[in-house]
Enzyme design. Structure first.
Site, PDB file in Angstrom:
ATOM      1  CG  HIS A 100      -1.607   1.308   1.475  1.00  0.00           C
ATOM      2  ND1 HIS A 100      -2.598   1.808   0.653  1.00  0.00           N
ATOM      3  CD2 HIS A 100      -1.420   2.236   2.446  1.00  0.00           C
ATOM      4  CE1 HIS A 100      -2.995   2.993   1.115  1.00  0.00           C
ATOM      5  NE2 HIS A 100      -2.292   3.271   2.202  1.00  0.00           N
ATOM      6  CG  ASP A 134       6.235  18.379 -26.367  1.00  0.00           C
ATOM      7  OD1 ASP A 134       6.622  17.776 -25.353  1.00  0.00           O
ATOM      8  OD2 ASP A 134       5.323  17.970 -27.100  1.00  0.00           O
ATOM      9  CD1 TRP A 181       6.045   3.573   4.271  1.00  0.00           C
ATOM     10  CD2 TRP A 181       7.297   4.346   2.596  1.00  0.00           C
ATOM     11  NE1 TRP A 181       6.408   4.855   4.575  1.00  0.00           N
ATOM     12  CE2 TRP A 181       7.173   5.362   3.568  1.00  0.00           C
ATOM     13  CE3 TRP A 181       8.035   4.618   1.448  1.00  0.00           C
ATOM     14  CZ2 TRP A 181       7.779   6.619   3.424  1.00  0.00           C
ATOM     15  CZ3 TRP A 181       8.626   5.864   1.312  1.00  0.00           C
ATOM     16  CH2 TRP A 181       8.494   6.846   2.290  1.00  0.00           C
ATOM     17  CB  SER A 224      11.211   6.181 -14.322  1.00  0.00           C
ATOM     18  OG  SER A 224      10.067   6.995 -14.295  1.00  0.00           O
ATOM     19  CB  SER A 225      12.186   9.504 -10.304  1.00  0.00           C
ATOM     20  OG  SER A 225      10.976   8.961  -9.895  1.00  0.00           O
ATOM     21  CG  HIS A 275      12.276  14.798   5.746  1.00  0.00           C
ATOM     22  ND1 HIS A 275      11.181  14.378   6.480  1.00  0.00           N
ATOM     23  CD2 HIS A 275      12.138  16.122   5.590  1.00  0.00           C
ATOM     24  CE1 HIS A 275      10.425  15.416   6.757  1.00  0.00           C
ATOM     25  NE2 HIS A 275      10.988  16.479   6.236  1.00  0.00           N
ATOM     26  CD  GLU A 328       9.560  10.156  -2.548  1.00  0.00           C
ATOM     27  OE1 GLU A 328      10.522  10.453  -3.284  1.00  0.00           O
ATOM     28  OE2 GLU A 328       8.435   9.849  -2.967  1.00  0.00           O
ATOM     29  CE1 TYR A 346       8.211  18.850   3.963  1.00  0.00           C
ATOM     30  CE2 TYR A 346      10.570  18.638   4.157  1.00  0.00           C
ATOM     31  CZ  TYR A 346       9.345  18.850   4.732  1.00  0.00           C
ATOM     32  OH  TYR A 346       9.256  19.059   6.065  1.00  0.00           O
ATOM     33  CB  SER A 399       0.126  28.443  -5.229  1.00  0.00           C
ATOM     34  OG  SER A 399       0.639  28.004  -4.000  1.00  0.00           O
ATOM     35  CG  HIS A 453      12.365  14.608  11.534  1.00  0.00           C
ATOM     36  ND1 HIS A 453      12.286  15.827  10.925  1.00  0.00           N
ATOM     37  CD2 HIS A 453      11.793  13.744  10.678  1.00  0.00           C
ATOM     38  CE1 HIS A 453      11.694  15.693   9.750  1.00  0.00           C
ATOM     39  NE2 HIS A 453      11.391  14.455   9.581  1.00  0.00           N
ATOM     40  CG  HIS A 454      11.664  10.313   9.311  1.00  0.00           C
ATOM     41  ND1 HIS A 454      10.333  10.250   8.990  1.00  0.00           N
ATOM     42  CD2 HIS A 454      12.153  11.362   8.622  1.00  0.00           C
ATOM     43  CE1 HIS A 454      10.036  11.214   8.138  1.00  0.00           C
ATOM     44  NE2 HIS A 454      11.119  11.907   7.897  1.00  0.00           N
ATOM     45  CB  THR A 507       5.207  24.965   6.474  1.00  0.00           C
ATOM     46  OG1 THR A 507       6.380  24.210   6.175  1.00  0.00           O
ATOM     47  CG2 THR A 507       3.997  24.213   6.000  1.00  0.00           C
ATOM     48  CE  LYS A 520       5.457  26.761  -0.212  1.00  0.00           C
ATOM     49  NZ  LYS A 520       4.804  27.382  -1.344  1.00  0.00           N
ATOM     50  NE  ARG A 552       3.885   3.077  10.493  1.00  0.00           N
ATOM     51  CZ  ARG A 552       4.740   3.811   9.744  1.00  0.00           C
ATOM     52  NH1 ARG A 552       5.666   4.557  10.319  1.00  0.00           N
ATOM     53  NH2 ARG A 552       4.658   3.829   8.446  1.00  0.00           N
TER      54      ARG A 552
END
Lengths: 322, 518
Positions: free
Chosen positions: B68, B97, B133, B161-162, B245, B247, B249, B260, B294-295, B320, B323, B442
């Site tokens: 998932h 293009d 994950w 690809s990315s 991290h 990622e 963002y 926006s 921090h993870h 943040t 924003k 979890r």
């Protein structure tokens, strides 16, 4: 394409889908290969698809360029593409250099039961203390690590043990010291000389091309390719020396791990760079480049300087400080 | 470039070099993955509906949570925003293009192969990835099924690809802007995407490095993540989160960009504080590189590390906050209307801010010891991933779909979908905060009786939320096939920007001659 539009948007192409197929088959094949009992067949088929697609794709781009339909703006897109590709390659090495820093500066002392960096606080963390008292008692961290924690613990339990999951090397690839004769016999130094020289020769070739001296360009570029191959030859020699005489292998703990992964990926990139330069050499010999239009070569040259810079980092961090 | 799309269906969609067609492919692929990842979520919530084991085995449950996460992050959300970038960036900056059209198609076609490889492991001996994950070592190395190798190489090509997609976006934005389109005139969506692309080019190779180390440890006897050889399993977490991290963002910055664009349109006011928005986005991107641990507050880092990563993380609240206040100030005294995209955008601002605040709670190292690996974390990141990224993606589709296909969607059905999604989302994830604070961990397939009530509520919400997505799918298909035709270039009266100067529906080729921006 119409005349008022200077940017070339190519017609539909079968190449991208073919390339993606090649990559997919390669990925699937590589995975099934490394699993016990697997074979390389599918991977090799994927590699073959990939190689032929890349050949066709670049042939097409070269053809478009020689036909003159590639505008300056499109060329700049290629330039930007190469910049950022090299940047992504750099970040790949940052990952491995960072890991080396982490295991060397922090993990070693922690396995030993000490505080790694005493700037803020000299007390070891609970995890480090648990390492020294429960998991790896008797392990003495040092770099290069000649014994692994596994070895220390196994030997403590059974002094006659010869089988280890990770057995440290007999000797590391360390800096031989400043004596002239020893330095002269030190292979990594010669590797450095060869690679730095090749960066110089490719630079001379570049200048020769910019001045329109095609012959000189091809000659110096050819020399660069030879130096690249020579570097790979020396690197292979070093690996044979490491495996056969130093007992330094992929399995010999974190030292062998970081040493072979860093130098190995660098070697892989030198191989790629040499192939790129070789293609530029063959194209140059066919008369493909001129004073202003030679990005195919320039991209390869940038890549070559990039692998050179990585090598300087490797030489200083892995070998001299190793 | 007078030629239109190829008349042959297969040739048009398989061999495309057109940014709109490739964008469409990305969007449909991501929606398919969204349904697949959603189906996995339904399995998870069905099993958690009641305590005890009812439907599936625990081994399969952890494969479901893992798949998932992987499918939603890498298969649904990321490609959805790449699809939007493909469609909108050339239209927004006045380009014909994308800069490198063939590579664009290659970036897309890698994805079906990568996800075919990844999902095929579910049917293999040993099952699919079962290590979460985040695939922490040694769960993903020493204790992983053999199929982890498929996962590793799948991640490799997906990363390729990315990287190619991002290089393409950077090259397009740097090289293809119409005359007069200076950087500080670019729409926010373009800005957020070019910064995202930079993050991707920087961290995807680090992910490649992480899975390469796993591959070596599993198959070739190295000891990156094995303390017996002098390595460290925690090294994996550092490398992973140095990728991971940024990622998160990568996922949320384009969502900021979408919102926006939409809020000014339906407030009929220009975006408040445009340049501060740009700088805030860049600051968030920069900070994302220096907060990763921090993870990992509970892995036993030295106190100095805990403190540094705690304070650095809290700093992110500043840009943040800039924003969020800018979006609110844009709406302030605006002539607001509440079409579906605007509803989703307002919900985004509210719920994303909520998720941001729980993030602030989690950033406190001492408190995180309590929250770590509980449902509180799950609730936190679903508030920013679902109410953040997915809501804004939905908003973007409703906002731009009329421009893409020249047909208007059904506003009533859109609003119904919004309200179901909004309410169901909160029913699903709000209770998970309570479960987490009460200590429910979890990734477990069973739980104590004290968690039963809120889990049932959460599962009911999840099924409802899943249903809302089918309504979304129906509304989109209905619009494309049978929606009311429109031809006004200015689909929304308050919309600003080059994309609204193009005819509706948008022509196959965008700006054959670049427009001049004053």
């Amino acid at each position: 394409m119409s005349s008022e539009n200077s940017y070339y948007v190519p017609e539909q192409s079968k190449l991208p889908l073919a390339a993606a197929t090649g990559m997919g088959v390669m990925a699937y094949g590589a995975a099934s290969w490394v699993i016990e009992g697997g074979t390389s067949t599918i991977f090799l088929i994927g590699t073959l698809i990939m190689a032929s697609v890349m050949f066709m794709w670049w042939s097409l781009v070269i053809k478009e360029n020689t036909q003159g339909i590639v505008s300056d703006q499109l060329k700049h897109s290629y330039v930007l593409g190469m910049y950022w590709f090299i940047f992504s390659e750099l970040m790949f090495f940052v990952c491995f250099f960072g890991s080396l820093f982490y295991v060397r500066v922090l993990v070693g002392p922690w396995l030993d039961g000490e505080a790694a960096i005493g700037w803020f606080d000299d007390t070891a963390t609970d995890a480090a203390i648990a390492n020294a008292t429960h998991l790896w008692p008797g392990y003495d961290a040092a770099w290069p690590p000649i014994v692994t924690p596994d070895q220390v613990v196994t030997l403590a339990a059974n002094p006659d043990a010869t089988e280890f999951q990770f057995k440290g090397p007999k000797e590391a690839m360390s800096f031989p010291g400043w004596s002239f004769s020893e330095l002269m016999a030190w292979l990594p130094l010669w590797n450095t000389v060869v690679l730095l020289t090749s960066s110089g020769t490719v630079h001379i070739a570049h200048h020769a091309l910019k001045e329109g001296d095609r012959k000189k360009f091809v000659r110096w570029l050819g020399l660069t390719v030879l130096l690249g191959i020579f570097f790979l030859f020396l690197q292979a020699e070093e690996y044979i020396h490491a495996y056969q005489e130093l007992g330094l292998t992929l399995e010999s703990g974190i030292y062998g791990t970081t040493f072979f992964l860093l130098t190995g990926f660098h070697g892989a990139h030198v191989t790629l760079g040499t192939i790129m330069l070789l293609i530029a050499f063959l194209r140059g010999a066919k008369g493909h480049f001129n004073e202003t239009d030679h990005f195919g070569f320039e991209a390869a040259a940038w890549y070559w300087h990039f692998v050179d810079v990585i090598w300087v980092g490797l030489f200083l961090i892995v070998y001299v400080l190793g | 470039m007078a030629h239109g799309p190829s008349q042959n269906f297969f040739s048009r969609w398989l061999f495309s070099t057109n940014h709109k067609d490739i964008g469409t492919l990305y969007l449909w692929f991501s929606f398919a993955m969204f349904l697949l990842g959603g189906a996995f979520a339904m399995v998870i919530r069905a099993e958690l509906f009641q305590p005890g084991m009812q439907l599936i085995k625990p081994e399969f449950f952890v494969q479901m949570t893992t798949m998932h996460g992987l499918v939603m992050v890498f298969g649904a959300i990321m490609p959805a925003f790449v699809g939007l970038a493909n469609w909108m960036i050339p239209m927004m900056i006045g380009a014909p293009d994308m800069a490198l059209p063939r590579m664009n198609n290659l970036s897309f076609w890698i994805l079906p192969f990568a996800f075919a490889i990844l999902t095929s492991t579910l049917f293999m001996e040993g099952g699919g990835p079962n290590f979460g994950w985040t695939f922490y070592a040694p769960l993903s190395t020493t204790y992983a099924p053999d199929t982890v190798n498929y996962f590793i190489f799948g991640v490799h090509i997906m990363g390729a690809s990315s990287i190619m997609g991002s290089i393409n976006i950077i090259a397009t934005v740097m090289n293809m802007r119409a005359p007069g389109m200076t950087y500080m005139k670019m729409p926010m969506f373009v800005w957020t995407w070019v910064i995202t692309a930079f993050l991707l080019v920087a961290v995807m190779p680090v992910l490649a490095g992480a899975v390469t180390m796993m591959l070596m440890d599993i198959n070739f006897g190295t000891s990156f993540f094995d303390a017996a050889g002098g390595g460290d399993p925690v090294l994996f977490q550092h490398v992973f989160w140095f990728f991971g991290h940024p990622e998160v963002y990568i996922i949320i910055l384009p969502a900021f960009g979408v919102v926006s664009q939409i809020i000014p349109t339906f407030s009929r006011k220009p975006l408040f504080g445009y340049s501060s928005m740009v700088y805030a986005t860049a600051s968030i991107a920069f900070l994302s590189f220096i907060v990763w641990a921090h993870h990992m507050f509970t892995v036993g880092m030295p106190i100095a590390g805990e403190l540094y990563f705690m304070y650095a993380t809290m700093l992110i609240a500043v840009p943040t906050g800039v924003k969020v206040f800018n979006w609110i100030t844009t709406m302030y005294k605006g002539a607001l209307t509440f079409e579906t995209p605007m509803l989703f955008s307002i919900a985004f601002v509210i719920l994303f801010t909520f998720g941001g605040f729980t993030g602030m709670m989690l950033s406190i190292a001492a408190a995180d010891t309590q929250y770590h690996d509980t449902y509180f974390v799950v609730a936190h990141f679903h508030y920013v991933m679902v109410a953040g990224a997915v809501f804004s993606g939905t908003a973007a589709v409703y906002y731009w779909l009329p421009k893409w296909c020249g047909r208007m969607y059904d506003e009533t059905m859109g609003k119904v979908q919004f309200w179901i999604a909004f309410i169901a989302f909160n029913i699903t994830f709000m209770p998970q905060h309570f479960l987490g604070l009460a200590g429910m961990p979890r990734r477990y397939s069973d739980y104590g009786l004290q968690f039963a009530d809120w889990n049932m509520v959460s599962s009911i919400g999840a099924f409802l939320y899943g249903g809302a997505q089918l309504l979304f799918l129906y509304n989109v298909i209905r619009t494309i096939g049978w929606g009311k035709p429109i031809s006004d270039p200015q689909v929304w009266e308050g919309a600003q920007g080059l994309e609204w100067t193009l005819p509706t529906p948008a022509p196959f080729h965008t700006f054959s001659t670049p427009p001049v921006i004053k």
